[in-house]
Design an enzyme around this catalytic site. Structure first.
Site, PDB file in Angstrom:
ATOM      1  N   ARG A  72      52.445  96.132 -39.889  1.00 39.62           N
ATOM      2  CA  ARG A  72      53.766  96.645 -39.100  1.00 39.62           C
ATOM      3  C   ARG A  72      54.773  97.112 -40.208  1.00 39.62           C
ATOM      4  NH1 ARG A  72      51.181  94.243 -35.755  1.00 39.62           N
ATOM      5  NH2 ARG A  72      50.962  92.719 -37.078  1.00 39.62           N
ATOM      6  N   THR A  73      55.048  95.984 -40.829  1.00 39.13           N
ATOM      7  CA  THR A  73      56.509  95.918 -41.695  1.00 39.13           C
ATOM      8  C   THR A  73      56.441  97.244 -42.546  1.00 39.13           C
ATOM      9  OG1 THR A  73      56.902  93.778 -41.486  1.00 39.13           O
ATOM     10  CG2 THR A  73      58.233  94.832 -43.092  1.00 39.13           C
ATOM     11  N   LYS A  84      48.884  91.978 -64.614  1.00 39.00           N
ATOM     12  CA  LYS A  84      48.822  91.806 -65.882  1.00 39.00           C
ATOM     13  C   LYS A  84      49.904  91.145 -66.690  1.00 39.00           C
ATOM     14  CE  LYS A  84      47.673  96.666 -66.067  1.00 39.00           C
ATOM     15  NZ  LYS A  84      47.989  98.167 -66.456  1.00 39.00           N
ATOM     16  N   ARG A 125      57.865  93.140 -50.443  1.00 38.45           N
ATOM     17  CA  ARG A 125      57.055  92.365 -49.718  1.00 38.45           C
ATOM     18  C   ARG A 125      56.365  91.437 -50.899  1.00 38.45           C
ATOM     19  NH1 ARG A 125      54.125  91.475 -44.190  1.00 38.45           N
ATOM     20  NH2 ARG A 125      56.178  91.444 -43.530  1.00 38.45           N
ATOM     21  N   HIS A 148      63.125  87.190 -43.932  1.00 38.34           N
ATOM     22  CA  HIS A 148      62.605  88.352 -43.526  1.00 38.34           C
ATOM     23  C   HIS A 148      63.576  89.211 -43.036  1.00 38.34           C
ATOM     24  CE1 HIS A 148      59.916  91.532 -42.426  1.00 38.34           C
ATOM     25  NE2 HIS A 148      58.895  90.994 -41.775  1.00 38.34           N
TER      26      HIS A 148
HETATM   27  C1  NCD Z   1      55.615  88.407 -39.715  1.00 37.90           C
HETATM   28  C2  NCD Z   1      55.636  88.098 -41.229  1.00 37.90           C
HETATM   29  O1  NCD Z   1      54.981  88.826 -41.905  1.00 37.90           O
HETATM   30  O2  NCD Z   1      56.406  87.305 -41.721  1.00 37.90           O
HETATM   31  N1  NCD Z   1      54.965  89.518 -39.537  1.00 37.90           N
HETATM   32  C3  NCD Z   1      55.949  90.793 -39.518  1.00 37.90           C
HETATM   33  O3  NCD Z   1      56.407  91.037 -40.460  1.00 37.90           O
HETATM   34  N2  NCD Z   1      56.050  91.529 -38.340  1.00 37.90           N
HETATM   35  C4  NCD Z   1      55.225  87.171 -39.134  1.00 37.90           C
HETATM   36  C5  NCD Z   1      53.788  86.561 -39.387  1.00 37.90           C
HETATM   37  O4  NCD Z   1      53.080  87.276 -39.955  1.00 37.90           O
HETATM   38  O5  NCD Z   1      53.454  85.837 -38.723  1.00 37.90           O
END
Ligand code: NCD
Length: 300
Positions: free
Chosen positions: A53-54, A82, A103, A131
């Site tokens: 999703r993100t 590396k 991320r 997040h």
């Molecule tokens: C979340 C995450 O990656 O922290 N997912 C997301 O970004 N929608 C929640 C999760 O993975 O549980």
């Protein structure tokens, strides 16, 4: 705003401003219409931890605003493997892109990359810590439902120790008056004291039915498998708090049920029929919020 590194960087006015802008973009986020607002701009999406999703939501936000996207996925395919530092990665990627979304498994990684970056940076999840874009889309979802972010009762259920989305949302809620945060988790997965920030009232509850009683929002969280050293411990805890349709209708019929997704064991498929289930609507809300954020970072 130069970067979005932490939910702590967002005050009440920032949060409400992003929500108002997201409302404006909502139709566009849902695929209605088109825009050239970010034409000529490039987003670099660096996803060194798993994401569906993100990453796609941030990329969609950019593309629907007329911008373009370059992507690097998986640490093992990057120069970090590396031994390149996050600082140097930030420097280098800034030569390609106008904005960076990152991320990474390490808490503080986005801030580290931002030290080297010469363009705005968005934290899309730094390990278990935070997040902030998910926190914003969660806040937008609550605002859409209730028209406010104060005087709410919100129950967080599941892995409160490792959930960066719970950490971020609890932080955002603390900017507003009168919020009660109910916490229900296995003892070993309880919320760390550093995340019990001033501004909210915290109530720890053992029993799930008790915890969700008369709350406005139930926020369910997956047990974060990837943070466990001992997988048998994960197996033991993964389905301690489970929401199904019958439970929801009996114990919190007027609440909304939120989840950042992916859901694994903690929400059954039949809960999709519960009238308060909004987790799939949250996906579109996420695109709208990221559109608001990208324009804020790139156009103001
Ligand atoms: C979340 C995450 O990656 O922290 N997912 C997301 O970004 N929608 C929640 C999760 O993975 O549980």
């Amino acid at each position: 705003m130069q970067n979005l590194l932490s939910s702590k960087d967002l005050g009440k006015d920032d949060i409400l401003d992003i929500i108002k802008t997201a409302e404006m973009y909502h139709d566009l986020a849902a695929g209605k219409g088109s825009s050239k607002e970010l034409e000529g701009k490039i987003l670099a999406a660096l996803f060194y931890e798993p994401s569906t999703r993100t990453r796609l939501s941030t990329e969609t936000a950019m593309v629907r605003l007329g911008g373009q996207v370059i992507t690097a996925v998986g640490e093992e395919f990057s120069s970090l493997k590396k031994g390149e530092t996050l600082y140097d990665t930030g420097k280098v990627v800034s030569k390609f892109a106008d904005v960076i979304a990152v991320r990474h498994k390490q808490a503080g990684s986005a801030a580290e990359l931002a030290k080297g970056a010469e363009v705005p940076l968005i934290n899309c999840g730094d390990g278990p810590a935070d997040h902030p874009t998910q926190a914003l889309l969660d806040a937008y979802t609550i605002y859409k439902q209730y028209g406010r972010l104060d005087n709410l009762k919100i129950c967080f259920a599941g892995d409160l120790k490792f959930s960066r989305t719970a950490h971020g949302l609890i932080q955002l809620l603390s900017n507003f008056e009168g919020n009660e945060v109910r916490l229900v988790s296995p003892e070993s997965l309880s919320l760390g004291s550093e995340y019990k920030v001033d501004g909210n009232e915290y109530v720890e509850v053992d029993d799930l039915a008790e915890a969700v009683k008369e709350v406005d929002v139930v926020y369910s969280i997956r047990v974060q498998k990837e943070r466990f050293k001992d997988q048998s411990e994960y197996e033991r805890l993964k389905a301690v708090y489970v929401f199904d349709k019958a439970f929801l209708e009996e114990n919190c019929p007027e609440s909304i049920l939120m989840h950042p997704l992916p859901r694994i064991d903690e929400i059954t498929k039949d809960a999709d029929e519960f009238k308060g289930s909004v987790y799939f609507d949250m996906v579109t809300n996420g695109v709208a919020v990221r559109m608001a954020l990208l324009t804020k970072l790139l156009c103001s």
